[in-house]
Motif scaffolding. Structure first.
Motif, PDB file in Angstrom:
ATOM      1  N   TYR A  57       0.831  -1.207   0.000  1.00 48.22           N
ATOM      2  CA  TYR A  57       0.000   0.000   0.000  1.00 48.22           C
ATOM      3  C   TYR A  57       0.864   1.256   0.000  1.00 48.22           C
ATOM      4  N   LEU A  58       1.898   1.291   0.841  1.00 47.63           N
ATOM      5  CA  LEU A  58       2.754   2.476   0.931  1.00 47.63           C
ATOM      6  C   LEU A  58       3.575   2.670  -0.336  1.00 47.63           C
ATOM      7  N   ALA A  59       4.026   1.581  -0.930  1.00 43.24           N
ATOM      8  CA  ALA A  59       4.814   1.705  -2.160  1.00 43.24           C
ATOM      9  C   ALA A  59       3.971   2.299  -3.284  1.00 43.24           C
ATOM     10  N   ARG A  60       2.726   1.876  -3.379  1.00 43.68           N
ATOM     11  CA  ARG A  60       1.870   2.442  -4.416  1.00 43.68           C
ATOM     12  C   ARG A  60       1.464   3.867  -4.065  1.00 43.68           C
ATOM     13  N   ALA A  61       1.232   4.136  -2.774  1.00 47.34           N
ATOM     14  CA  ALA A  61       0.883   5.494  -2.343  1.00 47.34           C
ATOM     15  C   ALA A  61       1.995   6.472  -2.694  1.00 47.34           C
ATOM     16  N   PRO A 171       4.305  -4.794 -13.719  1.00 47.03           N
ATOM     17  CA  PRO A 171       3.147  -5.117 -12.878  1.00 47.03           C
ATOM     18  C   PRO A 171       3.395  -4.599 -11.459  1.00 47.03           C
ATOM     19  N   TRP A 172       2.352  -4.181 -10.763  1.00 45.63           N
ATOM     20  CA  TRP A 172       2.532  -3.646  -9.424  1.00 45.63           C
ATOM     21  C   TRP A 172       3.192  -4.658  -8.495  1.00 45.63           C
ATOM     22  N   SER A 173       2.836  -5.925  -8.623  1.00 42.92           N
ATOM     23  CA  SER A 173       3.429  -6.934  -7.746  1.00 42.92           C
ATOM     24  C   SER A 173       4.941  -6.988  -7.918  1.00 42.92           C
ATOM     25  N   ALA A 174       5.425  -6.816  -9.154  1.00 47.49           N
ATOM     26  CA  ALA A 174       6.868  -6.808  -9.398  1.00 47.49           C
ATOM     27  C   ALA A 174       7.493  -5.517  -8.864  1.00 47.49           C
ATOM     28  N   TYR A 175       6.816  -4.391  -9.066  1.00 49.81           N
ATOM     29  CA  TYR A 175       7.358  -3.116  -8.577  1.00 49.81           C
ATOM     30  C   TYR A 175       7.539  -3.132  -7.070  1.00 49.81           C
ATOM     31  N   PHE A 176       6.571  -3.671  -6.350  1.00 52.03           N
ATOM     32  CA  PHE A 176       6.667  -3.701  -4.895  1.00 52.03           C
ATOM     33  C   PHE A 176       7.946  -4.403  -4.449  1.00 52.03           C
ATOM     34  N   GLU A 177       8.269  -5.514  -5.101  1.00 49.23           N
ATOM     35  CA  GLU A 177       9.475  -6.253  -4.728  1.00 49.23           C
ATOM     36  C   GLU A 177      10.732  -5.465  -5.068  1.00 49.23           C
ATOM     37  N   TYR A 178      10.718  -4.769  -6.191  1.00 50.14           N
ATOM     38  CA  TYR A 178      11.869  -3.941  -6.559  1.00 50.14           C
ATOM     39  C   TYR A 178      12.028  -2.766  -5.593  1.00 50.14           C
ATOM     40  N   ARG A 179      10.919  -2.144  -5.233  1.00 45.37           N
ATOM     41  CA  ARG A 179      10.985  -0.947  -4.378  1.00 45.37           C
ATOM     42  C   ARG A 179      11.589  -1.258  -3.023  1.00 45.37           C
ATOM     43  N   TYR A 180      11.301  -2.442  -2.491  1.00 45.28           N
ATOM     44  CA  TYR A 180      11.820  -2.803  -1.168  1.00 45.28           C
ATOM     45  C   TYR A 180      13.132  -3.577  -1.235  1.00 45.28           C
ATOM     46  N   GLY A 181      13.687  -3.711  -2.430  1.00 45.06           N
ATOM     47  CA  GLY A 181      14.966  -4.393  -2.567  1.00 45.06           C
ATOM     48  C   GLY A 181      14.897  -5.892  -2.432  1.00 45.06           C
ATOM     49  N   VAL A 182      13.678  -6.447  -2.421  1.00 43.69           N
ATOM     50  CA  VAL A 182      13.533  -7.903  -2.343  1.00 43.69           C
ATOM     51  C   VAL A 182      14.001  -8.545  -3.642  1.00 43.69           C
ATOM     52  N   ASN A 183      13.785  -7.852  -4.738  1.00 43.31           N
ATOM     53  CA  ASN A 183      14.152  -8.351  -6.064  1.00 43.31           C
ATOM     54  C   ASN A 183      15.137  -7.370  -6.701  1.00 43.31           C
ATOM     55  N   THR A 184      16.302  -7.850  -7.068  1.00 43.44           N
ATOM     56  CA  THR A 184      17.285  -7.011  -7.757  1.00 43.44           C
ATOM     57  C   THR A 184      17.644  -7.581  -9.128  1.00 43.44           C
ATOM     58  N   THR A 185      16.822  -8.523  -9.604  1.00 43.49           N
ATOM     59  CA  THR A 185      17.054  -9.043 -10.946  1.00 43.49           C
ATOM     60  C   THR A 185      16.770  -7.954 -11.967  1.00 43.49           C
ATOM     61  N   ASN A 199      17.826  -2.803 -13.219  1.00 44.70           N
ATOM     62  CA  ASN A 199      17.039  -3.010 -12.015  1.00 44.70           C
ATOM     63  C   ASN A 199      16.878  -1.667 -11.323  1.00 44.70           C
ATOM     64  N   PHE A 200      16.317  -1.659 -10.125  1.00 48.27           N
ATOM     65  CA  PHE A 200      16.030  -0.368  -9.495  1.00 48.27           C
ATOM     66  C   PHE A 200      17.244   0.247  -8.817  1.00 48.27           C
ATOM     67  N   LEU A 201      18.308  -0.508  -8.652  1.00 55.01           N
ATOM     68  CA  LEU A 201      19.565   0.102  -8.241  1.00 55.01           C
ATOM     69  C   LEU A 201      20.133   0.923  -9.388  1.00 55.01           C
ATOM     70  N   ASP A 202      19.912   0.453 -10.615  1.00 55.65           N
ATOM     71  CA  ASP A 202      20.278   1.254 -11.791  1.00 55.65           C
ATOM     72  C   ASP A 202      19.434   2.521 -11.860  1.00 55.65           C
ATOM     73  N   ARG A 286      24.576   9.566  -0.092  1.00 54.11           N
ATOM     74  CA  ARG A 286      24.201   8.480   0.824  1.00 54.11           C
ATOM     75  C   ARG A 286      22.759   8.583   1.282  1.00 54.11           C
ATOM     76  N   THR A 287      22.284   9.784   1.537  1.00 53.96           N
ATOM     77  CA  THR A 287      20.955   9.949   2.138  1.00 53.96           C
ATOM     78  C   THR A 287      19.840  10.177   1.131  1.00 53.96           C
ATOM     79  N   SER A 288      20.163  10.653  -0.056  1.00 56.49           N
ATOM     80  CA  SER A 288      19.116  11.027  -1.012  1.00 56.49           C
ATOM     81  C   SER A 288      19.054  10.152  -2.255  1.00 56.49           C
ATOM     82  N   TYR A 289      20.118   9.416  -2.535  1.00 52.65           N
ATOM     83  CA  TYR A 289      20.172   8.681  -3.800  1.00 52.65           C
ATOM     84  C   TYR A 289      20.395   7.187  -3.633  1.00 52.65           C
ATOM     85  N   GLN A 290      21.266   6.813  -2.743  1.00 53.35           N
ATOM     86  CA  GLN A 290      21.610   5.397  -2.631  1.00 53.35           C
ATOM     87  C   GLN A 290      20.387   4.562  -2.289  1.00 53.35           C
ATOM     88  N   SER A 291      20.076   3.608  -3.152  1.00 49.07           N
ATOM     89  CA  SER A 291      18.930   2.697  -2.972  1.00 49.07           C
ATOM     90  C   SER A 291      17.596   3.417  -2.925  1.00 49.07           C
TER      91      SER A 291
END
Length: 422
Positions: A57-61, A171-185, A199-202, A286-291
């Protein structure tokens, strides 16, 4: 109306016209009450979800807040609850909030808007039809006005790439995993990505690259655009123009170390006169960009989780004499600011009571900046990311009579830096 809510009714009325105190026209008993109502509605709704659902919910918000910002001029003045809460969280970091909305994202109209506490209270379950119609016209059926566990997986995530502006769609389900760093593929991105995808580190790396190479008005690196007193820097950070954006960072999680090595090499040539700017830039990275792949200079989702402790403390208080508590909140907040004005080199920890009025003041960005610059000669920052043991230590010192006055815990700084309020 939910009768189980403590702040579901209208704000308390004063016995006489001039009975209730107020500060700077916006910090009033009414606004403080409706702020508590707003917090209660949000967290009560969050508690109907599992932790897993809350994270999604928060990731989509967060994404919806970005979309709303860029469509604010379409006329949606009272956003949905989830968007309003992320907006409020952003405003509670006044230096980064000003940097983001005014200097980086060019959403000045949102910054100039007074947070609609009154409207959010009175239209909690029945928003204005005009707002609903405009929302549907702007965002379409894939982005519902009321976000819930039942619809937050519908549709797809999309935003323009920072580098090539081509849409990143998932898909939102994939984005949620990327946003929280669960998925880095990696996933395909034809616009500017390599053959193996990104990936979202890129995405976070490209966000920094975009801000470093911004053409007009120039580099807009978050965390380097303001002076310590919160006013706009006339001369940009000297180190920003001396480093080159990195196309490859290995390991990807260590963006700060990759740039630190480059900054250190530059310091060998430019010497000590660049040290302050070098440290400022590295801290900003470190505080504004990393991850952090979002366009914002703070991680709003993490900031939401830190605010839960504040709410739990508030809701556990005895509100049988709510008007007395809110009156004390405003008066002690006034004294709190007066103390900051007359005490130099001060770190200050406000009580929860003071923080209520403090938060309400910050929700009115222009007034808060004008007031603090006029009376304290700087924009007092607010940072709720303070270790629990720090608060306990200074609470204990106050009880032993070491720290005074009773509504504020203080510690002298050991080096020159801007004052922060935690």
């Amino acid at each position: 109306m939910n009768l189980n809510l403590k702040f579901a009714s209208n704000a308390p009325l004063p016995p006489t016209v001039k009975f209730f105190p107020h500060l700077d026209r916006v910090v009033t008993v009414e606004h403080c009450y409706y702020y508590l109502s707003f917090l209660e509605r949000f967290w009560t709704f969050m508690d109907t979800m599992t932790l897993y659902e809350q994270r999604h919910y928060l990731a989509r918000a967060e994404v919806r807040y970005e979309k709303w910002l860029h469509n604010f001029n379409e006329g949606i003045r009272v956003p949905p609850l989830d968007v309003a809460f992320l907006w409020h969280i952003h405003a509670l970091s006044p230096l980064r909030y000003y940097e983001d909305l005014v200097l980086r994202l060019r959403c000045n109209a949102v910054f100039d808007e007074i947070f609609p506490l009154d409207n959010l209270h009175h239209t909690a379950n029945d928003p204005h039809m005009n707002d609903l119609n405009i929302w549907n016209q702007v965002f379409g059926e894939d982005e519902p006005y009321f976000l819930s566990p039942e619809n937050m997986y519908d549709g797809t995530y999309s935003r323009p790439c920072y580098a090539c502006q081509q849409e990143i769609v998932l898909p939102w389900s994939a984005y949620f995993e990327y946003r929280y760093g669960v998925n880095t593929t990696r996933f395909p991105h034809d616009g500017c990505g390599p053959a193996e995808g990104i990936n979202f580190l890129d995405v976070a790396r490209m966000k920094l690259e975009s801000d470093l190479t911004n053409k007009c008005p120039g580099p807009i690196v978050a965390g380097t655009l303001l002076k310590p007193n919160g006013t706009i820097r006339k001369k940009p950070n000297k180190m920003v123009t001396k480093i080159k954006p990195l196309q490859i960072i290995l390991p990807q999680e260590e963006m700060d170390y990759a740039y630190e090595r480059q900054i250190q090499e530059q310091l060998k040539f430019f010497g000590k006169k660049y040290e302050y700017d070098a440290n400022e830039l590295l801290y900003a990275i470190r505080t504004s960009y990393q991850s952090n792949p979002t366009p914002f200079s703070i991680d709003l989702i993490h900031a939401v989780s830190r605010q839960r402790r504040f709410y739990d403390t508030i809701i556990s208080m005895d509100w049988s004499s709510e008007s007395d508590i809110l009156i004390a909140s405003i008066r002690h907040y006034h004294n709190f600011m007066a103390t900051l004005k007359h005490q130099s080199n001060l770190h200050a920890v406000p009580t929860v009571e003071i923080d209520i009025a403090f938060h309400v003041h910050m929700l009115c960005g222009p007034q808060y900046r004008k007031f603090t610059l006029k009376h304290l000669h700087q924009v007092i920052n607010h940072d709720d990311n303070i270790p629990e043991n720090y608060i306990k230590e200074y609470t204990a010192r106050w009880k032993r009579g070491i720290v005074a006055p009773p509504y504020i815990y203080m510690v002298k700084e050991t080096k020159k830096e801007s004052r922060h309020v935690y």
